[in-house]
Design a protein around this motif. Sequence first.
Motif, PDB file in Angstrom:
ATOM      1  N   SER A  77       0.830  -1.203   0.000  1.00 18.04           N
ATOM      2  CA  SER A  77       0.000   0.000   0.000  1.00 18.04           C
ATOM      3  C   SER A  77       0.856   1.241   0.000  1.00 18.04           C
ATOM      4  N   TYR A  78       2.004   1.191   0.694  1.00 19.12           N
ATOM      5  CA  TYR A  78       2.902   2.347   0.722  1.00 19.12           C
ATOM      6  C   TYR A  78       3.368   2.683  -0.696  1.00 19.12           C
ATOM      7  N   ARG A  79       3.748   1.660  -1.466  1.00 14.77           N
ATOM      8  CA  ARG A  79       4.207   1.916  -2.834  1.00 14.77           C
ATOM      9  C   ARG A  79       3.063   2.454  -3.692  1.00 14.77           C
ATOM     10  N   ALA A  80       1.866   1.934  -3.493  1.00 18.98           N
ATOM     11  CA  ALA A  80       0.713   2.401  -4.269  1.00 18.98           C
ATOM     12  C   ALA A  80       0.441   3.876  -3.994  1.00 18.98           C
ATOM     13  N   PHE A  81       0.444   4.264  -2.716  1.00 19.05           N
ATOM     14  CA  PHE A  81       0.195   5.663  -2.387  1.00 19.05           C
ATOM     15  C   PHE A  81       1.353   6.552  -2.829  1.00 19.05           C
ATOM     16  N   SER A  82       2.583   6.016  -2.795  1.00 20.11           N
ATOM     17  CA  SER A  82       3.729   6.794  -3.280  1.00 20.11           C
ATOM     18  C   SER A  82       3.561   7.117  -4.757  1.00 20.11           C
ATOM     19  N   MET A  83       3.124   6.129  -5.533  1.00 13.41           N
ATOM     20  CA  MET A  83       2.882   6.349  -6.952  1.00 13.41           C
ATOM     21  C   MET A  83       1.785   7.398  -7.161  1.00 13.41           C
ATOM     22  N   ALA A  84       0.716   7.316  -6.368  1.00 23.60           N
ATOM     23  CA  ALA A  84      -0.374   8.281  -6.488  1.00 23.60           C
ATOM     24  C   ALA A  84       0.105   9.687  -6.133  1.00 23.60           C
ATOM     25  N   VAL A  85       0.926   9.798  -5.085  1.00 21.93           N
ATOM     26  CA  VAL A  85       1.479  11.103  -4.695  1.00 21.93           C
ATOM     27  C   VAL A  85       2.260  11.706  -5.844  1.00 21.93           C
ATOM     28  N   ARG A  86       3.129  10.921  -6.463  1.00 16.97           N
ATOM     29  CA  ARG A  86       3.960  11.459  -7.536  1.00 16.97           C
ATOM     30  C   ARG A  86       3.116  11.884  -8.739  1.00 16.97           C
ATOM     31  N   ASN A  87       2.037  11.169  -9.013  1.00 12.68           N
ATOM     32  CA  ASN A  87       1.155  11.581 -10.103  1.00 12.68           C
ATOM     33  C   ASN A  87       0.483  12.918  -9.799  1.00 12.68           C
ATOM     34  N   GLU A  88       0.053  13.114  -8.554  1.00 11.44           N
ATOM     35  CA  GLU A  88      -0.563  14.391  -8.187  1.00 11.44           C
ATOM     36  C   GLU A  88       0.468  15.521  -8.234  1.00 11.44           C
ATOM     37  N   GLU A  89       1.703  15.218  -7.844  1.00 10.38           N
ATOM     38  CA  GLU A  89       2.751  16.241  -7.908  1.00 10.38           C
ATOM     39  C   GLU A  89       3.021  16.646  -9.353  1.00 10.38           C
ATOM     40  N   ARG A  90       3.013  15.667 -10.267  1.00  4.83           N
ATOM     41  CA  ARG A  90       3.203  16.001 -11.686  1.00  4.83           C
ATOM     42  C   ARG A  90       2.071  16.896 -12.183  1.00  4.83           C
ATOM     43  N   ALA A  91       0.839  16.593 -11.748  1.00  2.96           N
ATOM     44  CA  ALA A  91      -0.295  17.426 -12.157  1.00  2.96           C
ATOM     45  C   ALA A  91      -0.152  18.840 -11.604  1.00  2.96           C
ATOM     46  N   PHE A  92       0.333  18.947 -10.361  1.00  2.00           N
ATOM     47  CA  PHE A  92       0.552  20.271  -9.767  1.00  2.00           C
ATOM     48  C   PHE A  92       1.559  21.068 -10.602  1.00  2.00           C
ATOM     49  N   VAL A  93       2.672  20.429 -10.969  1.00  5.75           N
ATOM     50  CA  VAL A  93       3.686  21.110 -11.769  1.00  5.75           C
ATOM     51  C   VAL A  93       3.093  21.538 -13.115  1.00  5.75           C
ATOM     52  N   PHE A  94       2.298  20.660 -13.719  1.00  5.17           N
ATOM     53  CA  PHE A  94       1.653  20.974 -15.002  1.00  5.17           C
ATOM     54  C   PHE A  94       0.857  22.274 -14.899  1.00  5.17           C
ATOM     55  N   TRP A  95       0.014  22.368 -13.847  1.00  5.76           N
ATOM     56  CA  TRP A  95      -0.863  23.533 -13.740  1.00  5.76           C
ATOM     57  C   TRP A  95      -0.116  24.795 -13.317  1.00  5.76           C
ATOM     58  N   THR A  96       0.983  24.668 -12.582  1.00  6.29           N
ATOM     59  CA  THR A  96       1.760  25.870 -12.270  1.00  6.29           C
ATOM     60  C   THR A  96       2.413  26.414 -13.537  1.00  6.29           C
ATOM     61  N   TYR A  97       2.879  25.521 -14.413  1.00  7.16           N
ATOM     62  CA  TYR A  97       3.415  25.980 -15.696  1.00  7.16           C
ATOM     63  C   TYR A  97       2.312  26.599 -16.556  1.00  7.16           C
ATOM     64  N   ALA A  98       1.137  25.964 -16.539  1.00  6.49           N
ATOM     65  CA  ALA A  98       0.018  26.513 -17.322  1.00  6.49           C
ATOM     66  C   ALA A  98      -0.323  27.920 -16.848  1.00  6.49           C
ATOM     67  N   ALA A  99      -0.295  28.128 -15.530  1.00  4.60           N
ATOM     68  CA  ALA A  99      -0.579  29.467 -14.986  1.00  4.60           C
ATOM     69  C   ALA A  99       0.501  30.457 -15.415  1.00  4.60           C
ATOM     70  N   ALA A 100       1.764  30.007 -15.367  1.00  2.00           N
ATOM     71  CA  ALA A 100       2.875  30.903 -15.715  1.00  2.00           C
ATOM     72  C   ALA A 100       2.841  31.324 -17.179  1.00  2.00           C
ATOM     73  N   HIS A 101       2.288  30.460 -18.048  1.00  2.00           N
ATOM     74  CA  HIS A 101       2.256  30.745 -19.487  1.00  2.00           C
ATOM     75  C   HIS A 101       0.860  31.135 -19.979  1.00  2.00           C
ATOM     76  N   ALA A 102      -0.031  31.446 -19.059  1.00  2.00           N
ATOM     77  CA  ALA A 102      -1.422  31.741 -19.448  1.00  2.00           C
ATOM     78  C   ALA A 102      -1.496  33.011 -20.298  1.00  2.00           C
ATOM     79  N   PRO A 103      -2.282  32.967 -21.379  1.00  2.00           N
ATOM     80  CA  PRO A 103      -2.397  34.152 -22.242  1.00  2.00           C
ATOM     81  C   PRO A 103      -3.397  35.188 -21.738  1.00  2.00           C
ATOM     82  N   SER A 104      -4.154  34.864 -20.687  1.00  2.00           N
ATOM     83  CA  SER A 104      -5.130  35.825 -20.153  1.00  2.00           C
ATOM     84  C   SER A 104      -5.235  35.656 -18.647  1.00  2.00           C
ATOM     85  N   GLU A 105      -5.754  36.698 -17.987  1.00  2.00           N
ATOM     86  CA  GLU A 105      -5.911  36.656 -16.536  1.00  2.00           C
ATOM     87  C   GLU A 105      -6.901  35.575 -16.123  1.00  2.00           C
TER      88      GLU A 105
END
Length: 275
Positions: free
Chosen positions: A99-127
């Motif tokens: 279960s620890y490995r399963a949740f670790s994998m889930a954590v890393r997927n959520e972290e990747r999504a967080f990074v994705f959206w922070t980049y999307a915010a940084a490159h957003a063409p509108s407010e």
Amino acid sequence: MPEKRTEPWVMASMSELLSFARAMEQEAVDGYVALAARMRTERRPDLAAVFERLIAEEEGHLGKVDQWLGGRAPEPVDLSEPLFDDEGAGIVAPELLTSYRAFSMAVRNEERAFVFWTYAAAHAPSEEIRQAAERLAREELGHVATLRRERRRAFHEMRRAEPDSVRGDLPSLERRLLELLRHHPSAPGARAERLRGLANEALERATALSEAPPGETPLLGHVPENVPGRLVPLCEFLLDCYLDLAERGSDEAGRARMQTFASEMIRCLYAAREL
């Protein structure tokens, strides 16, 4: 399906942003459904139950995006580089999964999504798009906190006591992170420049934490002995501390400060894993 002609974090419209958000959540749901089915086939109902909990979590996220769409059909999007990664859980022998490995994998997927959206915010063409991407990043940060709590619980179920541990404090751990970043044998150029920037952030956090200490977190009373000497585990540990302090904070300014530090630490962790 038409290809996206800009980089994946550049969202041209609110419709495209929400469509990407929905596609990403559906990708995670599908991934966990496949893993749960495999665990049932392999007669591992304990792990099937873990993945079913992750399915329920992701379906909740999907429902929020659908509410935001307001009944509109999402646009077709091309996730040519999927963010969801089962990290081999779909093929590894089930006896090696926990279960620890399963949740670790889930954590890393959520972290990747967080990074994705922070980049999307940084490159957003509108407010409007920037604010929406930032909202999605905040949602992902909340998901990271939830899943990291589950991972800690799974870890403590595996190991009720860690014999080799020491008490720590955040400024000292940040200074240790600074040393590891400054002396990492990275390649020259952009990667070295990125590490210097992350090292400067660690120094700024260490200074700020010394001048204005945050509240207490029980995590600092139990720092595994091997954590301060290794870059990725140290980033992981500091991130847990900041997320825990953000949850425990009694005032909005303190919570926001710890969330900011957690956001920086996710970016540092993301870079450390690439080394």
